[in-house]
Motif scaffolding. Structure first.
Motif, PDB file in Angstrom:
ATOM      1  N   MET A 163       0.980  -1.240  -0.039  1.00  9.99           N
ATOM      2  CA  MET A 163       0.148  -0.065  -0.100  1.00  9.99           C
ATOM      3  C   MET A 163       0.758   1.323   0.140  1.00  9.99           C
ATOM      4  SD  MET A 163      -3.109  -1.197   2.742  1.00  9.99           S
ATOM      5  CE  MET A 163      -4.343  -0.432   1.966  1.00  9.99           C
ATOM      6  N   ASP A 164       0.849   1.933  -1.078  1.00 10.46           N
ATOM      7  CA  ASP A 164       1.674   3.243  -1.138  1.00 10.46           C
ATOM      8  C   ASP A 164       0.762   4.503  -0.849  1.00 10.46           C
ATOM      9  OD1 ASP A 164       3.450   5.176  -1.896  1.00 10.46           O
ATOM     10  OD2 ASP A 164       3.660   4.230  -3.791  1.00 10.46           O
ATOM     11  N   GLU A 165       0.867   4.936   0.310  1.00 12.97           N
ATOM     12  CA  GLU A 165       0.187   6.109   1.024  1.00 12.97           C
ATOM     13  C   GLU A 165      -1.376   5.851   0.309  1.00 12.97           C
ATOM     14  OE1 GLU A 165       1.715  10.162   1.548  1.00 12.97           O
ATOM     15  OE2 GLU A 165       3.144   9.415   0.059  1.00 12.97           O
ATOM     16  N   PRO A 166      -2.097   4.890   0.884  1.00  7.89           N
ATOM     17  CA  PRO A 166      -3.380   4.523   0.362  1.00  7.89           C
ATOM     18  C   PRO A 166      -4.233   5.538   0.794  1.00  7.89           C
ATOM     19  CG  PRO A 166      -3.099   3.005   2.100  1.00  7.89           C
ATOM     20  CD  PRO A 166      -1.610   3.692   1.840  1.00  7.89           C
ATOM     21  N   PHE A 167      -4.290   6.328   1.753  1.00  9.46           N
ATOM     22  CA  PHE A 167      -5.186   7.186   2.364  1.00  9.46           C
ATOM     23  C   PHE A 167      -4.705   8.553   2.363  1.00  9.46           C
ATOM     24  CE2 PHE A 167      -5.687   3.392   5.328  1.00  9.46           C
ATOM     25  CZ  PHE A 167      -6.315   2.755   4.335  1.00  9.46           C
ATOM     26  N   GLY A 168      -3.752   8.837   1.679  1.00 12.38           N
ATOM     27  CA  GLY A 168      -2.901  10.241   1.866  1.00 12.38           C
ATOM     28  C   GLY A 168      -3.987  11.411   0.999  1.00 12.38           C
ATOM     29  N   ALA A 169      -4.601  11.187   0.296  1.00 14.53           N
ATOM     30  CA  ALA A 169      -5.622  12.091  -0.283  1.00 14.53           C
ATOM     31  C   ALA A 169      -6.899  12.304  -0.022  1.00 14.53           C
ATOM     32  CB  ALA A 169      -5.630  11.705  -1.798  1.00 14.53           C
ATOM     33  N   LEU A 170      -7.141  11.583   1.105  1.00 15.93           N
ATOM     34  CA  LEU A 170      -8.453  11.807   1.863  1.00 15.93           C
ATOM     35  C   LEU A 170      -8.615  12.676   2.886  1.00 15.93           C
ATOM     36  CD1 LEU A 170      -9.016   7.833   1.846  1.00 15.93           C
ATOM     37  CD2 LEU A 170      -9.819   9.435   0.170  1.00 15.93           C
ATOM     38  N   ASP A 171      -9.721  12.882   3.206  1.00 14.71           N
ATOM     39  CA  ASP A 171      -9.853  14.055   4.265  1.00 14.71           C
ATOM     40  C   ASP A 171      -9.754  13.058   5.711  1.00 14.71           C
ATOM     41  OD1 ASP A 171     -12.842  13.287   5.578  1.00 14.71           O
ATOM     42  OD2 ASP A 171     -12.926  12.962   3.229  1.00 14.71           O
ATOM     43  N   ALA A 172      -9.676  13.775   6.900  1.00 20.29           N
ATOM     44  CA  ALA A 172      -9.348  13.151   7.979  1.00 20.29           C
ATOM     45  C   ALA A 172     -10.255  12.037   8.652  1.00 20.29           C
ATOM     46  CB  ALA A 172      -9.151  14.162   9.351  1.00 20.29           C
ATOM     47  N   LEU A 173     -11.799  12.423   8.422  1.00 22.69           N
ATOM     48  CA  LEU A 173     -12.558  11.496   8.933  1.00 22.69           C
ATOM     49  C   LEU A 173     -12.736  10.516   7.973  1.00 22.69           C
ATOM     50  CD1 LEU A 173     -14.724  11.125  10.921  1.00 22.69           C
ATOM     51  CD2 LEU A 173     -16.508  12.302   9.641  1.00 22.69           C
ATOM     52  N   THR A 174     -12.716  10.583   6.628  1.00 24.29           N
ATOM     53  CA  THR A 174     -12.747   9.492   5.831  1.00 24.29           C
ATOM     54  C   THR A 174     -11.508   8.306   6.052  1.00 24.29           C
ATOM     55  OG1 THR A 174     -13.634  10.622   3.944  1.00 24.29           O
ATOM     56  CG2 THR A 174     -12.668   8.612   3.300  1.00 24.29           C
ATOM     57  N   ARG A 175     -10.445   8.998   6.146  1.00 20.47           N
ATOM     58  CA  ARG A 175      -9.183   8.434   6.361  1.00 20.47           C
ATOM     59  C   ARG A 175      -8.980   7.648   7.716  1.00 20.47           C
ATOM     60  NH1 ARG A 175      -3.270  10.705   5.421  1.00 20.47           N
ATOM     61  NH2 ARG A 175      -2.079   9.370   5.926  1.00 20.47           N
ATOM     62  N   ALA A 176      -9.692   7.937   8.775  1.00 16.96           N
ATOM     63  CA  ALA A 176      -9.912   7.107   9.932  1.00 16.96           C
ATOM     64  C   ALA A 176     -10.913   6.019   9.565  1.00 16.96           C
ATOM     65  CB  ALA A 176     -10.555   8.270  11.208  1.00 16.96           C
ATOM     66  N   HIS A 177     -12.005   6.291   8.873  1.00 18.85           N
ATOM     67  CA  HIS A 177     -12.756   5.052   8.658  1.00 18.85           C
ATOM     68  C   HIS A 177     -12.126   3.988   8.180  1.00 18.85           C
ATOM     69  CE1 HIS A 177     -16.244   7.177  10.680  1.00 18.85           C
ATOM     70  NE2 HIS A 177     -16.531   7.600   9.597  1.00 18.85           N
ATOM     71  N   LEU A 178     -11.289   4.523   6.977  1.00 16.59           N
ATOM     72  CA  LEU A 178     -10.560   3.262   6.277  1.00 16.59           C
ATOM     73  C   LEU A 178      -9.460   2.739   6.942  1.00 16.59           C
ATOM     74  CD1 LEU A 178     -10.404   5.006   2.698  1.00 16.59           C
ATOM     75  CD2 LEU A 178     -11.589   2.879   3.291  1.00 16.59           C
ATOM     76  N   GLN A 179      -8.966   3.377   8.086  1.00 14.92           N
ATOM     77  CA  GLN A 179      -7.834   2.767   8.777  1.00 14.92           C
ATOM     78  C   GLN A 179      -8.552   1.895   9.753  1.00 14.92           C
ATOM     79  OE1 GLN A 179      -6.614   6.401  10.976  1.00 14.92           O
ATOM     80  NE2 GLN A 179      -4.863   6.640   9.409  1.00 14.92           N
ATOM     81  N   ASP A 180      -9.538   2.078  10.242  1.00  6.90           N
ATOM     82  CA  ASP A 180     -10.308   1.231  11.021  1.00  6.90           C
ATOM     83  C   ASP A 180     -10.917  -0.041  10.236  1.00  6.90           C
ATOM     84  OD1 ASP A 180     -10.107   2.649  13.510  1.00  6.90           O
ATOM     85  OD2 ASP A 180     -12.135   3.527  12.934  1.00  6.90           O
ATOM     86  N   SER A 181     -11.224   0.104   9.056  1.00  6.33           N
ATOM     87  CA  SER A 181     -11.504  -1.113   8.207  1.00  6.33           C
ATOM     88  C   SER A 181     -10.443  -1.763   7.670  1.00  6.33           C
ATOM     89  CB  SER A 181     -12.115  -0.352   6.672  1.00  6.33           C
ATOM     90  OG  SER A 181     -13.458   0.242   7.130  1.00  6.33           O
ATOM     91  N   LEU A 182      -9.347  -1.119   7.386  1.00  7.40           N
ATOM     92  CA  LEU A 182      -7.943  -2.107   7.201  1.00  7.40           C
ATOM     93  C   LEU A 182      -7.745  -2.688   8.486  1.00  7.40           C
ATOM     94  CD1 LEU A 182      -5.885  -2.546   5.047  1.00  7.40           C
ATOM     95  CD2 LEU A 182      -4.380  -0.520   5.991  1.00  7.40           C
ATOM     96  N   MET A 183      -7.660  -2.230   9.660  1.00  7.89           N
ATOM     97  CA  MET A 183      -7.445  -3.116  10.982  1.00  7.89           C
ATOM     98  C   MET A 183      -8.284  -4.259  10.917  1.00  7.89           C
ATOM     99  SD  MET A 183      -6.368  -0.715  13.857  1.00  7.89           S
ATOM    100  CE  MET A 183      -7.397   0.578  13.813  1.00  7.89           C
ATOM    101  N   ASP A 184      -9.626  -4.022  10.576  1.00  6.20           N
ATOM    102  CA  ASP A 184     -10.683  -5.387  10.575  1.00  6.20           C
ATOM    103  C   ASP A 184     -10.087  -6.134   9.698  1.00  6.20           C
ATOM    104  OD1 ASP A 184     -11.844  -3.922  12.660  1.00  6.20           O
ATOM    105  OD2 ASP A 184     -13.427  -3.114  11.359  1.00  6.20           O
ATOM    106  N   ILE A 185      -9.843  -5.785   8.471  1.00  2.00           N
ATOM    107  CA  ILE A 185      -9.544  -6.704   7.355  1.00  2.00           C
ATOM    108  C   ILE A 185      -8.211  -7.518   7.610  1.00  2.00           C
ATOM    109  CG2 ILE A 185      -8.744  -6.686   4.835  1.00  2.00           C
ATOM    110  CD1 ILE A 185     -10.754  -4.592   4.265  1.00  2.00           C
ATOM    111  N   HIS A 186      -7.242  -6.807   8.202  1.00  2.00           N
ATOM    112  CA  HIS A 186      -6.133  -7.373   8.450  1.00  2.00           C
ATOM    113  C   HIS A 186      -6.322  -8.368   9.629  1.00  2.00           C
ATOM    114  CE1 HIS A 186      -2.109  -7.551  10.583  1.00  2.00           C
ATOM    115  NE2 HIS A 186      -1.611  -7.786   9.713  1.00  2.00           N
ATOM    116  N   ALA A 187      -7.101  -8.170  10.681  1.00  6.11           N
ATOM    117  CA  ALA A 187      -7.447  -9.133  11.741  1.00  6.11           C
ATOM    118  C   ALA A 187      -8.165 -10.317  11.178  1.00  6.11           C
ATOM    119  CB  ALA A 187      -8.266  -8.291  12.897  1.00  6.11           C
ATOM    120  N   THR A 188      -8.893 -10.127  10.094  1.00  2.00           N
ATOM    121  CA  THR A 188      -9.731 -11.391   9.610  1.00  2.00           C
ATOM    122  C   THR A 188      -8.695 -12.038   8.631  1.00  2.00           C
ATOM    123  OG1 THR A 188     -11.798 -10.010   9.576  1.00  2.00           O
ATOM    124  CG2 THR A 188     -11.688 -11.744   8.147  1.00  2.00           C
TER     125      THR A 188
END
Length: 279
Positions: A163-188
């Motif tokens: 992943m090459d700065e996958p959330f770099g161009a996103l606003d802070a709230l969207t970025r936070a949601h995607l970080q949480d989603s990525l943690m869930d996916i990685h755990a799964t």
């Protein structure tokens, strides 16, 4: 001793320029275990993207190389999927069709048409995008586009997700949601992830280890920090966690020291290769 899942061994790379060869990386050594989440951080031009490109098979090291499960990486392959900052979706295809394209490329000989369709939907479900499966990129938000890009990469069932700065161009709230989603996916999925970021908080929140790169040219690994925080991680609770704040301070200190050195270089005579960006 067990061999590493992924190993960068004595990796150096030079690029030709009109002024002569430019050494972007010098003697990079790194071992990554299966299922580990590793972030690469450093100032622009430190070779982070070059490291990722070597693992992806998009660049060939001048010396050394990348080894995945005992095999040297020489070219791109579906076992190493890349998610870029720019989602890179095909604008004329729907979200479903963009993921389907990757699925057909990897599984057309091993899955039936029905199995491939189910697999596409499964991966869209992982990133919570089944509701927008029939929408084209122009009809969805930037965060939703990145979700589809992640689904497309995951649908290839890669051993390593790059992943090459996958959330770099996103606003802070969207970025936070995607970080949480990525943690869930990685755990799964318990997949191996290597992510480039400029965001210190993102690196500490997501990573098992943070690899800090020295400045280029001839960049290398300056320090590796283990993030020994239990999972699952809650970003709100972590703000008061002593180890979280220790890790954050360590990375900031490293980057600040490198920034000071960059200022010294910038105030000296210009380098003939100063315009080359490798990070």
């Amino acid at each position: 001793m067990a061999t590493a899942h992924l190993e960068l061994s004595q990796v150096s790379i030079e690029f030709p320029t009109p002024q002569g060869p430019y050494k972007a990386l010098d003697n990079v050594n790194l071992k990554i275990d299966q299922g580990e989440f590793v972030s690469l951080i450093g100032h622009s031009g430190c070779g982070k993207s070059t490291v990722l490109n070597i693992v992806a098979g998009l660049n060939q090291a001048t010396e050394g190389g990348a080894i995945l499960d005992g095999k040297e990486v020489n070219e791109p392959g579906p076992e190493r999927a890349v998610v870029f900052q720019n989602h890179s979706l095909l604008p004329w295809l729907t979200a479903y069709e963009n993921v389907e394209l990757a699925v057909k490329q990897v599984f057309k000989k091993t899955k039936s048409r029905q199995e491939m369709a189910q697999w596409v939907m499964h991966n869209l479900e992982l990133v919570q995008m089944t509701h927008a499966k029939d929408k084209r990129p122009a009809e969805i938000s930037g965060g939703m586009k990145q979700r589809v890009g992640i689904a497309r990469a995951l649908a290839m069932q890669p051993k390593v997700l790059l992943m090459d700065e996958p959330f770099g161009a996103l606003d802070a709230l969207t970025r936070a949601h995607l970080q949480d989603s990525l943690m869930d996916i990685h755990a799964t999925l318990k997949n191996t992830v290597i992510m480039i970021t400029h965001d210190v908080d993102e690196a500490v929140l997501l990573s098992d280890r943070i690899v800090m790169m020295t400045n280029g040219p001839a960049a290398t690994i300056g320090n590796i920090l283990a993030v020994e925080l239990p999972r699952p991680r809650n970003r709100v609770k972590l703000t008061d966690d002593a180890h979280y704040n220790h890790c954050r301070a360590e990375v900031l200190r490293f980057l600040y020291e490198r920034h000071t050195k960059l200022e010294v270089i910038d105030n000296s005579a210009p380098s003939p290769t100063a315009k080359i960006k490798t990070g």
